[in-house]
Design an enzyme around this catalytic site. Sequence first.
Site, PDB file in Angstrom:
ATOM      1  N   LYS A  37       0.839  -1.206   0.000  1.00 21.15           N
ATOM      2  CA  LYS A  37       0.000   0.000   0.000  1.00 21.15           C
ATOM      3  C   LYS A  37       0.868   1.248   0.000  1.00 21.15           C
ATOM      4  O   LYS A  37       2.066   1.198   0.269  1.00 21.15           O
ATOM      5  CB  LYS A  37      -0.905   0.006   1.235  1.00 21.15           C
ATOM      6  CG  LYS A  37      -0.135   0.066   2.552  1.00 21.15           C
ATOM      7  CD  LYS A  37      -1.078   0.059   3.741  1.00 21.15           C
ATOM      8  CE  LYS A  37      -0.284   0.123   5.055  1.00 21.15           C
ATOM      9  NZ  LYS A  37      -1.174   0.187   6.244  1.00 21.15           N
ATOM     10  N   ARG A 136     -11.177   1.046  14.370  1.00 19.69           N
ATOM     11  CA  ARG A 136     -10.894   1.859  13.188  1.00 19.69           C
ATOM     12  C   ARG A 136     -11.690   1.363  11.991  1.00 19.69           C
ATOM     13  O   ARG A 136     -12.561   2.050  11.482  1.00 19.69           O
ATOM     14  CB  ARG A 136      -9.385   1.843  12.905  1.00 19.69           C
ATOM     15  CG  ARG A 136      -8.930   2.765  11.812  1.00 19.69           C
ATOM     16  CD  ARG A 136      -7.422   2.635  11.577  1.00 19.69           C
ATOM     17  NE  ARG A 136      -7.027   1.317  11.100  1.00 19.69           N
ATOM     18  CZ  ARG A 136      -5.774   0.990  10.786  1.00 19.69           C
ATOM     19  NH1 ARG A 136      -4.790   1.868  10.947  1.00 19.69           N
ATOM     20  NH2 ARG A 136      -5.487  -0.220  10.351  1.00 19.69           N
ATOM     21  N   TYR A 269      15.324  31.405   5.639  1.00 18.67           N
ATOM     22  CA  TYR A 269      14.218  32.312   5.943  1.00 18.67           C
ATOM     23  C   TYR A 269      14.207  32.681   7.430  1.00 18.67           C
ATOM     24  O   TYR A 269      14.350  31.808   8.302  1.00 18.67           O
ATOM     25  CB  TYR A 269      12.879  31.665   5.591  1.00 18.67           C
ATOM     26  CG  TYR A 269      12.571  31.626   4.114  1.00 18.67           C
ATOM     27  CD1 TYR A 269      12.407  32.796   3.390  1.00 18.67           C
ATOM     28  CD2 TYR A 269      12.430  30.413   3.454  1.00 18.67           C
ATOM     29  CE1 TYR A 269      12.104  32.754   2.034  1.00 18.67           C
ATOM     30  CE2 TYR A 269      12.133  30.364   2.098  1.00 18.67           C
ATOM     31  CZ  TYR A 269      11.973  31.539   1.392  1.00 18.67           C
ATOM     32  OH  TYR A 269      11.674  31.497   0.064  1.00 18.67           O
TER      33      TYR A 269
END
Length: 375
Positions: A37, A136, A269
């Site tokens: 997956k 779940r 930054y």
Amino acid sequence: MRGTRPSYAEIDLEALAANYALAGRLARGREVIGVVKADAYGHGAVRVAQRLASLGCRTLAVVTVDEAEALRSAGVETQILVMGGVHDVLEAERAAALGATPAVHRSEDVRLVAEAAARAETVLAVQLEVDTGMSRMGAPAALAPEIARQIAERPELTFDGIYTHFARADEVETEPTFAQERLFAGVLDELDKRGIAPRQVHAAASAALLSGVGLPELARRFNAVRPGLMLYGIAPNPECGAPELAPVMRLVARIVALRRVAAGQGVGYGASYRAPAERSIATLPLGYADGFPRHFAQTAFVSHRGGDVPMVGRVSMDFVTLDLGDRPAEIGDEVVVFGPENPASRLAAAADTIAYELLVRVGARIPRVIVGEEV
């Protein structure tokens, strides 16, 4: 890698093979379902699936029908378990057309896939996920035997498997996992009473397989395991203990800029990092657009010429900076972000996350390069 931005992920399919072999040894005769997956945890699902199939892996697991379709389009012919199931008529029809094996989680799913199989004039294999404590996905344990009956009675379906998912198998405390196992065993007992015998029964993923957690008296009930992360050379946590695992991905970037900065000079930054003394700053072509967490700044280390080098300044969209101190370096030097030299689990800890997340976040701008192939 030449002809493109000098950041890439090396994928070692020999390491994958070694990890699969380890899973097979730990499985002790049970079938090894290869979990691919999320683009094989960021490694490239097609190549990983093809290699696992060549090693004898008969079942692969994904979460979505789209993932299954990508594998079928690439010629992968193994069984593909779609653990996320299907959610509407079109998805069910696509799963049937692909010959995938969708998971079912409720009675409505059974009807959906059975009707899709009937329209396709085929018999579709399905697996039932049982929720034993993850809270779940999956059918509640109390309802699972009835849903199993519904599957078994549909002529359009083959009851191919039943599985559950452990919530705490990566912890030292074993009782929560034992409790889930007992509840799942109760479901299996009910299926036995009804004469329902799915082909596959599985629960152990990487953590349970590596740690060996499980009640010995219930071991005979399981005939498959479902490793994911360990196939890619990483243990879910140190408690699992897996010295033999070989990392499959090596994320590399080459230095594209070098400069000396004075004491007190800001970097990046907001000048969030200021050099404590004169030193060398290196720039790597990686940033948060490539899946690199912004909070790596000032917390993470990478490997350069065999030594640790800290990341400094803010992670920007396309670049990160390193404080080399007075270390010798050249433009084009290789820096290993994670891999055998700098484990992903160590880097993940610096970002207060897990190795799973680092792997799957490696972005599409980072080409995957198979080790041993010309580029």
